[in-house]
Design a protein around this motif. Sequence first.
Motif, mmCIF file in Angstrom:
data_model
loop_
_atom_site.group_PDB
_atom_site.id
_atom_site.type_symbol
_atom_site.label_atom_id
_atom_site.label_comp_id
_atom_site.label_asym_id
_atom_site.label_seq_id
_atom_site.Cartn_x
_atom_site.Cartn_y
_atom_site.Cartn_z
ATOM 1 N N HIS A 134 -11.345 -7.656 2.700
ATOM 2 C CA HIS A 134 -11.156 -7.316 4.119
ATOM 3 C C HIS A 134 -9.798 -7.749 4.665
ATOM 4 C CE1 HIS A 134 -15.265 -5.952 4.157
ATOM 5 N NE2 HIS A 134 -15.615 -7.082 3.608
ATOM 6 N N THR A 135 -8.790 -7.840 3.798
ATOM 7 C CA THR A 135 -7.438 -8.159 4.259
ATOM 8 C C THR A 135 -6.600 -6.903 4.473
ATOM 9 O OG1 THR A 135 -6.586 -8.402 2.009
ATOM 10 C CG2 THR A 135 -7.464 -10.390 3.082
ATOM 11 N N ALA A 136 -7.071 -5.764 3.995
ATOM 12 C CA ALA A 136 -6.314 -4.514 4.114
ATOM 13 C C ALA A 136 -7.262 -3.363 4.417
ATOM 14 C CB ALA A 136 -5.533 -4.263 2.830
ATOM 15 N N LEU A 137 -7.930 -3.427 5.549
ATOM 16 C CA LEU A 137 -8.964 -2.456 5.887
ATOM 17 C C LEU A 137 -8.430 -1.043 6.144
ATOM 18 C CD1 LEU A 137 -11.183 -4.625 8.252
ATOM 19 C CD2 LEU A 137 -11.703 -3.923 5.916
ATOM 20 N N ASP A 138 -7.175 -0.907 6.469
ATOM 21 C CA ASP A 138 -6.634 0.398 6.838
ATOM 22 C C ASP A 138 -5.853 1.079 5.731
ATOM 23 O OD1 ASP A 138 -7.709 0.251 9.391
ATOM 24 O OD2 ASP A 138 -5.974 -0.828 10.168
ATOM 25 N N VAL A 139 -5.918 0.539 4.504
ATOM 26 C CA VAL A 139 -5.166 1.141 3.401
ATOM 27 C C VAL A 139 -6.033 1.243 2.148
ATOM 28 C CG1 VAL A 139 -2.915 0.337 4.232
ATOM 29 C CG2 VAL A 139 -4.203 -1.063 2.608
ATOM 30 N N ILE A 140 -5.571 2.093 1.248
ATOM 31 C CA ILE A 140 -6.146 2.204 -0.083
ATOM 32 C C ILE A 140 -4.968 2.137 -1.051
ATOM 33 C CG2 ILE A 140 -6.107 4.722 0.064
ATOM 34 C CD1 ILE A 140 -8.499 4.765 -1.878
ATOM 35 N N SER A 141 -5.158 1.453 -2.159
ATOM 36 C CA SER A 141 -4.097 1.406 -3.158
ATOM 37 C C SER A 141 -4.715 1.511 -4.548
ATOM 38 C CB SER A 141 -3.259 0.123 -3.037
ATOM 39 O OG SER A 141 -4.039 -1.016 -3.311
ATOM 40 N N ALA A 142 -3.847 1.823 -5.501
ATOM 41 C CA ALA A 142 -4.282 1.928 -6.891
ATOM 42 C C ALA A 142 -3.148 1.480 -7.794
ATOM 43 C CB ALA A 142 -4.693 3.355 -7.231
ATOM 44 N N GLN A 143 -3.528 0.926 -8.932
ATOM 45 C CA GLN A 143 -2.587 0.508 -9.961
ATOM 46 C C GLN A 143 -3.024 1.172 -11.263
ATOM 47 O OE1 GLN A 143 -3.473 -3.651 -9.906
ATOM 48 N NE2 GLN A 143 -2.061 -4.075 -8.231
ATOM 49 N N ALA A 144 -2.048 1.506 -12.112
ATOM 50 C CA ALA A 144 -2.381 2.116 -13.395
ATOM 51 C C ALA A 144 -1.394 1.654 -14.466
ATOM 52 C CB ALA A 144 -2.350 3.640 -13.286
ATOM 53 N N VAL A 145 -1.894 1.512 -15.665
ATOM 54 C CA VAL A 145 -1.073 1.202 -16.827
ATOM 55 C C VAL A 145 -1.472 2.186 -17.927
ATOM 56 C CG1 VAL A 145 -0.503 -0.525 -18.588
ATOM 57 C CG2 VAL A 145 -0.955 -1.247 -16.237
#
Length: 149
Positions: A134-145
């Motif tokens: 709940h520190t970034a409720l207004d965003v979505i992120s993704a990481q990939a390798v």
Amino acid sequence: MRIGSGWDLHHLKAGRPLILGGIIIPSLRGEEAHSDGDVLIHAIIDALYGALGDGDIGSHYPDTDPAYKDVSSMRLLDDTLTHMGERNIINLDSTIILDEPKLRPYIDTIRKNLADAMHLSIGQVSIKAKTSEHTALDVISAQAVVLLS
């Protein structure tokens, strides 16, 4: 062998579809973006171009180009795979960071969709979902390798 990593982040906006790995996830908010905003595929594309040593998603599909307005990220992934030529993907490992909705019910469908699109077995595709606590409720992120041969 070549390794590439990718990362993407978008704000969430009411009335936009939430698309992850080419799958529409039921949600009241989706990614705000020039394209369809699929952060997972954007991170994968960045990882693939990184492994190739050939720029990033923005250098190949700039958000200033009207041709990419609302474009399907699956199409961009397909174009990227064609650009790879004879290289093969050994595996993909990725993480989606989103507080709501919970993604566990959709992970296997996303894995299957990406495996099919990338001509991989489902065992070569790892998708994990985490929250931001709940520190970034207004965003979505993704990481990939990715690992290429």
